[in-house]
Design a protein around this motif. Structure first.
Motif, PDB file in Angstrom:
ATOM      1  N   UNK A 179     -40.674  41.787  34.154  1.00 34.17           N
ATOM      2  CA  UNK A 179     -40.036  41.309  32.931  1.00 34.17           C
ATOM      3  C   UNK A 179     -39.658  42.502  32.062  1.00 34.17           C
ATOM      4  N   UNK A 180     -40.635  43.354  31.764  1.00 39.07           N
ATOM      5  CA  UNK A 180     -40.405  44.607  31.053  1.00 39.07           C
ATOM      6  C   UNK A 180     -41.188  45.709  31.738  1.00 39.07           C
ATOM      7  N   UNK A 181     -40.660  46.889  31.756  1.00 38.75           N
ATOM      8  CA  UNK A 181     -41.220  47.989  32.542  1.00 38.75           C
ATOM      9  C   UNK A 181     -42.622  48.386  32.104  1.00 38.75           C
ATOM     10  N   UNK A 182     -42.996  48.076  30.868  1.00 41.51           N
ATOM     11  CA  UNK A 182     -44.346  48.423  30.415  1.00 41.51           C
ATOM     12  C   UNK A 182     -45.345  47.275  30.598  1.00 41.51           C
ATOM     13  N   UNK A 183     -44.898  46.202  31.273  1.00 43.51           N
ATOM     14  CA  UNK A 183     -45.797  45.081  31.576  1.00 43.51           C
ATOM     15  C   UNK A 183     -45.645  44.756  33.058  1.00 43.51           C
ATOM     16  N   UNK A 184     -46.745  44.729  33.798  1.00 41.90           N
ATOM     17  CA  UNK A 184     -46.678  44.454  35.224  1.00 41.90           C
ATOM     18  C   UNK A 184     -46.289  43.004  35.476  1.00 41.90           C
ATOM     19  N   UNK A 185     -46.000  42.693  36.718  1.00 43.19           N
ATOM     20  CA  UNK A 185     -45.598  41.332  37.059  1.00 43.19           C
ATOM     21  C   UNK A 185     -46.692  40.323  36.718  1.00 43.19           C
ATOM     22  N   UNK A 186     -47.937  40.750  36.753  1.00 41.03           N
ATOM     23  CA  UNK A 186     -49.049  39.847  36.445  1.00 41.03           C
ATOM     24  C   UNK A 186     -49.446  39.893  34.980  1.00 41.03           C
ATOM     25  N   UNK A 187     -48.688  40.639  34.165  1.00 43.86           N
ATOM     26  CA  UNK A 187     -48.922  40.631  32.734  1.00 43.86           C
ATOM     27  C   UNK A 187     -49.802  41.738  32.204  1.00 43.86           C
ATOM     28  N   UNK A 188     -50.120  42.723  33.033  1.00 46.11           N
ATOM     29  CA  UNK A 188     -50.960  43.831  32.583  1.00 46.11           C
ATOM     30  C   UNK A 188     -50.100  44.936  31.970  1.00 46.11           C
ATOM     31  N   UNK A 189     -50.629  45.594  30.946  1.00 48.63           N
ATOM     32  CA  UNK A 189     -49.914  46.668  30.274  1.00 48.63           C
ATOM     33  C   UNK A 189     -49.867  47.901  31.173  1.00 48.63           C
ATOM     34  N   UNK A 190     -48.656  48.456  31.333  1.00 46.72           N
ATOM     35  CA  UNK A 190     -48.487  49.665  32.149  1.00 46.72           C
ATOM     36  C   UNK A 190     -47.902  50.763  31.261  1.00 46.72           C
ATOM     37  N   UNK A 191     -48.751  51.619  30.713  1.00 45.06           N
ATOM     38  CA  UNK A 191     -48.295  52.600  29.710  1.00 45.06           C
ATOM     39  C   UNK A 191     -47.253  53.585  30.211  1.00 45.06           C
ATOM     40  N   UNK A 192     -47.213  53.828  31.533  1.00 41.30           N
ATOM     41  CA  UNK A 192     -46.222  54.778  32.050  1.00 41.30           C
ATOM     42  C   UNK A 192     -44.799  54.240  31.919  1.00 41.30           C
ATOM     43  N   UNK A 193     -44.632  52.942  31.905  1.00 43.36           N
ATOM     44  CA  UNK A 193     -43.330  52.340  31.656  1.00 43.36           C
ATOM     45  C   UNK A 193     -42.266  52.625  32.697  1.00 43.36           C
ATOM     46  N   UNK A 194     -42.668  52.825  33.949  1.00 43.09           N
ATOM     47  CA  UNK A 194     -41.696  53.075  35.012  1.00 43.09           C
ATOM     48  C   UNK A 194     -41.174  51.752  35.566  1.00 43.09           C
ATOM     49  N   UNK A 195     -39.858  51.641  35.674  1.00 45.08           N
ATOM     50  CA  UNK A 195     -39.294  50.431  36.265  1.00 45.08           C
ATOM     51  C   UNK A 195     -39.360  50.543  37.784  1.00 45.08           C
ATOM     52  N   UNK A 196     -39.637  49.415  38.440  1.00 43.01           N
ATOM     53  CA  UNK A 196     -39.793  49.419  39.896  1.00 43.01           C
ATOM     54  C   UNK A 196     -39.464  48.044  40.449  1.00 43.01           C
ATOM     55  N   UNK A 197     -39.370  47.975  41.779  1.00 39.83           N
ATOM     56  CA  UNK A 197     -39.107  46.713  42.463  1.00 39.83           C
ATOM     57  C   UNK A 197     -40.422  46.108  42.961  1.00 39.83           C
TER      58      UNK A 197
END
Length: 399
Positions: free
Chosen positions: A161-179
């Protein structure tokens, strides 16, 4: 005496017409009296601590019921009204879907052409004023070359949804977009995909989102209090969002247009947009046919969170799917086309049943609102088909 009889007949006729107007039609053919609907909604708002809520119901392509309940700012005890500006959140995407469907119908954009072909530079090399919005870390993953406009609008790009939130809803501070999966193979709600399409359209047309939206949607529909950017005219006429504890949230003003969720609007304005969509459906418009053609069947247990990666057949009975910026479901009364909006302090939902010329719009400035959506949808228009569990609209009395 003769004139007195005529006056009495006219009064009876007038009362009869008002009585008919006060009856709201629902998709199963039943009706509900306006006063009864008022009472039910107010009870739910009060019981579930919903700070403010507006409810609009459409019959025959027009507004049959539209009222506001509760407060625009609880601290000030200001009453909520229908002309106040709300943060529209992801209702933004429904307008964007309509805009892109127009461009596709006119042959300006090909929904199935890779977006890379609309750029002279590789997508990972695109430059942005805000560097974090870029796609540099996809340079070693050429799957970006497969992404199309249809995938972006149907949430099948494979992006989070957003690069700083994983698909399962966890915060990802690195903010890297991925598939998370190959583009076009699965459903995963993604604002990032919408933004990529927004950039492609600007590059293709030479016009920004706000300019296109004003030209094609806001101005023609007289949506004078709607914009993808915060406007000075909104300053004295907006409502605040509220937390689940009903604490007032300061207004967050969008400083750049974002198709995925920067739009501000009013219940009155957004109702004009939904009226237009219903009218186009009645005319069998090629634009709404594009928007509401299912592109992907949805098999996830929930739309967000850990259960979004688990598969389920629970929604097979309604053929839960996604079109161009809108969700799709099947009911005994025809297809329903829906769009949600969810942001801090604001929760919205709309669904249209064009075959019955009936729809509903719920707009709220409260983080408790989704807990009454299931019941209001059933009471208001007899919609028992919205997948409330998948949406995570858990009723307040079941939490």
């Amino acid at each position: 005496m003769r004139y007195l009889i005529i006056i009495i007949i006219c009064l009876i006729s007038s009362c009869s017409e008002k009585s008919e107007i006060a009856q709201i039609k629902r998709i199963d053919g039943s009706t509900i009296a306006e006063a009864e609907l008022d009472t039910n909604i107010k009870t739910l708002v009060d019981t579930a601590n919903v700070t403010g809520l507006t409810v609009t119901i459409f019959n025959q392509d027009t507004v049959a019921y539209q009222k506001a309940f509760g407060f625009s700012n609880l601290n000030k005890k200001d009453s909520l009204n229908l002309k106040q500006v709300f943060y529209g959140a992801s209702l933004s995407k429904a307008v964007f879907g309509y805009l892109v469907a127009q461009l596709a119908d006119e042959g300006i954009i090909d929904l199935d052409k890779p977006l890379q072909e609309y750029f002279s530079t590789a997508i990972p090399e695109l430059q942005f004023e805000k560097e974090w919005r870029g796609f540099k870390n996809l340079s070693d993953d050429e799957r970006y070359k497969k992404i199309t406009a249809r995938m972006c609008l149907s949430h099948t790009t494979g992006f989070p949804n957003w690069r700083w939130i994983s698909r399962t809803g966890e915060f990802t501070p690195e903010g890297d977009i991925l598939f998370y999966f190959d583009p076009g193979t699965d459903y995963s709600y993604s604002g990032e995909g919408m933004m990529l399409l927004q950039y492609a359209i600007k590059n293709l047309t030479g016009k920004g989102l706000e300019e296109l939206a004003k030209e094609r949607v806001f101005d023609p529909l007289k949506m004078d209090m709607t914009s993808y950017l915060w406007q000075e005219r909104f300053e004295d006429n907006y409502c605040n969002g509220h937390t689940t504890e009903q604490k007032v949230i300061d207004k967050d003003k969008a400083d750049e247009p974002a198709a995925a969720g920067s739009m501000s609007t009013t219940p009155v304005d957004y109702s004009r947009f939904l009226e237009k969509i219903l009218a186009l459906c009645s005319l069998n418009s090629p634009v709404t046919k594009l928007m509401f053609s299912p592109n992907i069947r949805i098999k996830s247990k929930k739309q967000f969170g850990p259960l979004s990666i688990e598969k389920s057949n629970a929604n097979d009975s309604i053929d839960l799917s996604y079109g161009l910026g809108w969700g799709i479901l099947k009911s005994p009364y025809g297809y329903g086309y829906f769009k949600e909006g969810h942001g801090e302090g604001f929760q919205h939902y709309s669904i249209l049943f064009p075959e019955k010329n009936i729809g509903i719009l719920l707009m709220s400035n409260s983080d408790n609102a989704e807990s009454v959506f299931k019941e209001i949808l059933e009471i208001g228009i007899k919609d028992i088909y919205t997948s409330w569990y998948w949406e995570d609209y858990i009723p307040y009395n079941e939490k």
